[in-house]
Scaffold this active site. Structure first.
Site, PDB file in Angstrom:
ATOM      1  N   SER A  22      37.142  40.991  56.164  1.00 11.51           N
ATOM      2  CA  SER A  22      37.977  41.135  55.400  1.00 11.51           C
ATOM      3  C   SER A  22      38.828  42.402  55.369  1.00 11.51           C
ATOM      4  CB  SER A  22      37.617  41.722  53.150  1.00 11.51           C
ATOM      5  OG  SER A  22      38.796  41.482  52.868  1.00 11.51           O
ATOM      6  N   GLY A  23      40.568  42.446  54.906  1.00 12.25           N
ATOM      7  CA  GLY A  23      41.633  43.579  55.984  1.00 12.25           C
ATOM      8  C   GLY A  23      42.780  44.235  54.667  1.00 12.25           C
ATOM      9  N   GLY A  24      43.667  44.798  55.226  1.00 11.91           N
ATOM     10  CA  GLY A  24      44.022  45.194  54.656  1.00 11.91           C
ATOM     11  C   GLY A  24      45.142  44.633  53.335  1.00 11.91           C
ATOM     12  N   THR A  27      41.775  38.037  53.176  1.00 13.22           N
ATOM     13  CA  THR A  27      40.162  37.413  53.664  1.00 13.22           C
ATOM     14  C   THR A  27      40.610  36.433  54.502  1.00 13.22           C
ATOM     15  OG1 THR A  27      39.538  38.468  51.731  1.00 13.22           O
ATOM     16  CG2 THR A  27      38.098  37.203  52.721  1.00 13.22           C
ATOM     17  N   VAL A  28      39.122  36.655  55.534  1.00 12.94           N
ATOM     18  CA  VAL A  28      39.469  35.392  56.477  1.00 12.94           C
ATOM     19  C   VAL A  28      37.997  34.865  56.427  1.00 12.94           C
ATOM     20  CG1 VAL A  28      39.677  35.405  58.450  1.00 12.94           C
ATOM     21  CG2 VAL A  28      41.306  37.044  58.456  1.00 12.94           C
ATOM     22  N   LYS A  42      42.977  32.878  56.814  1.00 17.05           N
ATOM     23  CA  LYS A  42      43.682  34.192  56.508  1.00 17.05           C
ATOM     24  C   LYS A  42      44.269  34.097  54.831  1.00 17.05           C
ATOM     25  CE  LYS A  42      46.038  38.120  57.717  1.00 17.05           C
ATOM     26  NZ  LYS A  42      46.278  38.880  58.379  1.00 17.05           N
ATOM     27  N   ASP A 136      51.316  45.867  66.939  1.00 17.42           N
ATOM     28  CA  ASP A 136      50.296  46.320  65.772  1.00 17.42           C
ATOM     29  C   ASP A 136      48.862  46.040  67.006  1.00 17.42           C
ATOM     30  OD1 ASP A 136      49.002  47.531  64.499  1.00 17.42           O
ATOM     31  OD2 ASP A 136      48.244  46.387  62.723  1.00 17.42           O
TER      32      ASP A 136
END
Length: 748
Positions: A22-24, A27-28, A42, A136
């Site tokens: 999970s990121g900003g 969630t994957v 995602k 990024d």
């Protein structure tokens, strides 16, 4: 890790098996397609789904990821950015991220570090070639898969021509891996920002820390903008390459293509830093300018020499020397010098990786009656285009005693086949579309593509230009549409049929036929309602291959329709439905041969069938192939050939689908074939050529590489042109060279 309470059971019809992270933004999850293929899904966080800015960012991510899906990224399988909770499914890439690897193991070194550097540079090259800036690039967005590094997460990427997304004033990114311009002026970020980020990432991969690390992100950001990088622990050879990439000014950095040239000339094991600063380990396989020249050629010159009549003559300048920017050319010399100091005096040939390579050689390749052009000697030349900062490849056609080439920054050039001297060159000022080369030539006219310069928005983005074959004088030009790749899978937006050139208008709504030399319109024909079409030549005939707007908008052409086109009036014949997806490959016995593509989601995995279309009767016959053959298709002499990424060439009978023979060669990513009765020629972007017998694929001879190009490429058009007994080969960096097929250069 297993699913948690509150996690959905499925997303968009994809049943979820596990939570990957999970990121900003979301969630994957791990899921599978109906065929069992693993995918990563995602899902945007619920609290962000109602935020218009984040929806824009997610749409942008989906669009960018679709554009760059390739060998070094995760291909998009499915997506719904408009769902109540938006989601995207991509190919699942197994492996740790670079951040996880460094945290749990140790920094990389030796061949592992070199493979990472080259793989990421190739990924950036592919990303930039389709007009996307990642913005990024950081360790958590690089997956170390068994097949090599993969770049993921295009959440804040953008197309070069889009507005940078900073609507709320936020600077988006990760400071230790951001470029100075990304911190200071986000709307001015371009491809060389990614090159800066890649350099910081390589420092991190080799040392465990970034070149601007500090106790707080604010100090880190200040050091990125104002301070020199900390590179003392970086292996010396790698340091010499990453240092120019960390220039504060984007113009002082190499492009991704140029960086790839530098990285490939690093020592094969990258060693470490010795007390005297030299790198330990042996040298890699390096192409030097000495190897690019034949024994009779003089030392390379920085500028092509001119003949007494003022025309450019053949040059032995290698693609490395031509493409490097003046501000950092000395760094390459330092990198190569360091490699030589650390590894001894031995310099090996690039591309000698075994297989059926240089050791196998025999004479005999050209047709018995073929002759060399008068006064022919083997030659090498570089044709400069309108954009030296965008290396590209040419494609050529031989007509009579002339050779005409075009592509990239060159609309067209006339070259003397006996010595490589340029008679004239017409340049294109803008950014070329990859894969679009020369349109063709008649007895008195040459036709090529021209792209508008960025500072000339009033000019058509792309157009077909006609020039006089004798003196290169421009005769006429017309704006051109660009649908061929989407419709046919081949980049061929205009074709020459007899003395006529057929183009697609700028609105992608009709065909326009013109007399090649005068530009006089012979006829126009609108596309069938609700479709867009591309021209497909079949010998002396012309067909239109069309797809519906709906399929094109979905990037999924599975039901194309063919129409015969009357060459005198442009009238379309009755529709001929074809089971797709297919790609036109050539003609045999007056029939159009199409290879049926095997798709897994949006990804092409190879070809598993043949369709043959008789334009006279409209009859279509199909044959299944025994296997799915992956690679670059081509056709000559009524036989289909597929050249695989690893050098395997397979010959297929289009009438039955039966495999005639397969032959493993040492030429990776070859395109072709070009050929004649006694020989087939395949060549890669390195300029390495293999000659095979058409009857059984037996090996005739192979040459050494002649340019620092890419291997493993798929889908390129043939790079080889036969002019009597001479073979003209187009390689990376607008390099051309010619050899005698009955006396090819000996390897080594």
């Amino acid at each position: 890790m297993s699913l948690r309470g509150g996690d959905p059971a499925e997303i968009g019809g994809y049943p979820l098996e596990a939570r990957l992270g999970s990121g900003g933004m979301g969630t994957v999850f791990l899921s599978r397609t109906s065929s069992g293929r693993p995918v990563a899904v995602k899902l945007i966080h619920q609290q962000l789904a109602g935020d218009d800015e984040f929806r824009i960012r997610f749409r942008q991510e989906v669009a960018a990821a679709r554009r760059v899906s390739g060998a070094f990224t995760a291909a998009v399988v499915d997506a719904d950015p408009e769902a109540e909770q938006p989601w995207m499914a991509t190919t699942y890439i197994e492996g740790q991220t670079l951040a996880q690897h460094i945290a749990t193991k140790s920094p990389l070194d030796g061949p592992e570090l070199r493979r990472l550097a080259i793989g990421l540079a190739e990924a950036l090259r592919d990303i930039h070639r389709v007009g996307v800036v990642h913005r990024d690039l950081k360790p958590s967005n690089v997956v170390l898969s068994p097949e090599g590094p993969r770049v993921i997460d295009f959440g804040i990427s953008r197309a070069v021509d889009q507005q940078t997304l900073t609507m709320t004033g936020r600077v988006i990114g990760t400071p230790p891996f951001m470029s100075p311009e990304q911190l200071q002026s986000p709307r001015d970020v371009g491809p060389r920002s990614d090159v800066f980020s890649l350099a910081t990432l390589l420092v991190y991969a080799s040392t465990g820390h970034g070149p601007f690390d500090a106790d707080s992100p604010y100090i880190t950001a200040y050091q990125v903008v104002h301070e020199e990088p900390s590179l003392g622990a970086v292996p010396a050879a790698l340091r010499a390459v990453v240092e120019p990439c960390l220039d504060k000014e984007p113009g002082g950095r190499p492009s991704a293509d140029e960086l790839l040239v530098l990285l490939r000339d690093l020592p094969s094991d990258l060693g470490g830093t010795a007390p005297n600063g030299a790198v330990t380990g042996r040298t890699r396989e390096v192409i030097t300018q000495h190897h690019l020249a034949t024994p009779a050629t003089p030392a390379p010159a920085a500028v092509p020499p001119t003949s007494p009549d003022g025309h450019e003559t053949a040059s032995t300048v290698g693609p490395l020397g031509r493409r490097l920017r003046r501000t950092w050319r000395p760094v390459l010399a330092a990198a190569v010098a360091v490699a030589a100091i650390g590894g001894g005096a031995a310099v090996l040939r690039a591309g000698d990786s075994g297989g059926t390579g240089g050791g196998e050689r025999s004479t005999g390749a050209a047709a018995p009656g073929a002759a060399l052009p008068d006064g022919f000697e083997p030659w090498s030349a570089t044709v400069r285009g309108g954009r030296d900062d965008i290396p590209d490849e040419l494609r050529c056609v031989a007509r009579g005693d002339a050779l005409f080439c075009g592509g990239g920054g060159v609309v067209a050039t006339r070259v003397r086949p006996q010595d490589g001297a340029r008679v004239w060159t017409v340049k294109s000022p803008g950014v070329p579309v990859q894969g679009m080369h020369l349109v063709g030539a008649t007895d008195d006219t040459v036709l090529g593509y021209r792209f508008a310069a960025e500072d000339a928005p009033q000019d058509p983005p792309g157009e077909v230009a006609a020039v006089d074959a004798t003196d290169g004088r421009e005769l006429w030009s017309v704006p051109s549409g660009a649908q061929s790749t989407a419709v046919t899978g081949r980049t061929q937006d205009a074709v020459v049929v007899g003395s006529t050139v057929v183009t697609v208008d700028a609105a992608n709504s009709r065909f326009e036929a013109r007399i090649a030399h005068s530009g006089e319109v012979a006829w126009t024909t609108s596309f069938p309602a609700g479709t867009r079409c591309a021209p497909v030549p079949v010998g002396a005939r012309l067909l239109a291959m069309c797809a519906t707007d709906a399929e094109l908008d979905a990037s999924e052409v599975r039901h194309p329709t063919l129409y015969t086109v009357d060459r005198a009036s442009g009238t379309l014949g009755k529709p001929i439905a074809v089971d797709g997806p297919v790609v036109p490959t050539g003609a045999a016995d007056g029939r159009l041969v199409l290879l049926q593509q095997h798709m897994e989601g949006p990804a092409l995995t190879g070809y598993d069938g043949v369709a043959r279309v008789d334009p006279a009767t409209g009859k279509v016959t199909y044959s299944r192939l025994a296997s799915t053959y992956a690679g670059t298709p081509g056709m000559v002499g009524g036989t289909v050939y597929v050249s695989g990424q690893t050098g395997l060439v397979t010959a297929i009978d289009p009438a039955t689908g039966r495999k005639k023979w397969s032959r493993q060669t040492g030429v990776e990513g070859a395109s072709g074939p070009a050929g004649e009765a006694d020989a087939l020629y395949f060549s890669s972007a390195t300029g390495r050529v293999v000659a095979l017998s058409p009857s059984d694929g037996s090996h005739l001879w192979t040459t050494d590489p002649r340019a620092d190009g890419l291997t493993g490429e798929q889908g390129a058009s043939p790079r080889v042109t036969v002019a009597g007994r001479a073979l003209i080969v187009a390689a990376a960096g607008n390099t051309l060279f010619a050899l005698d097929t009955q006396n090819p250069p000996k390897p080594g």
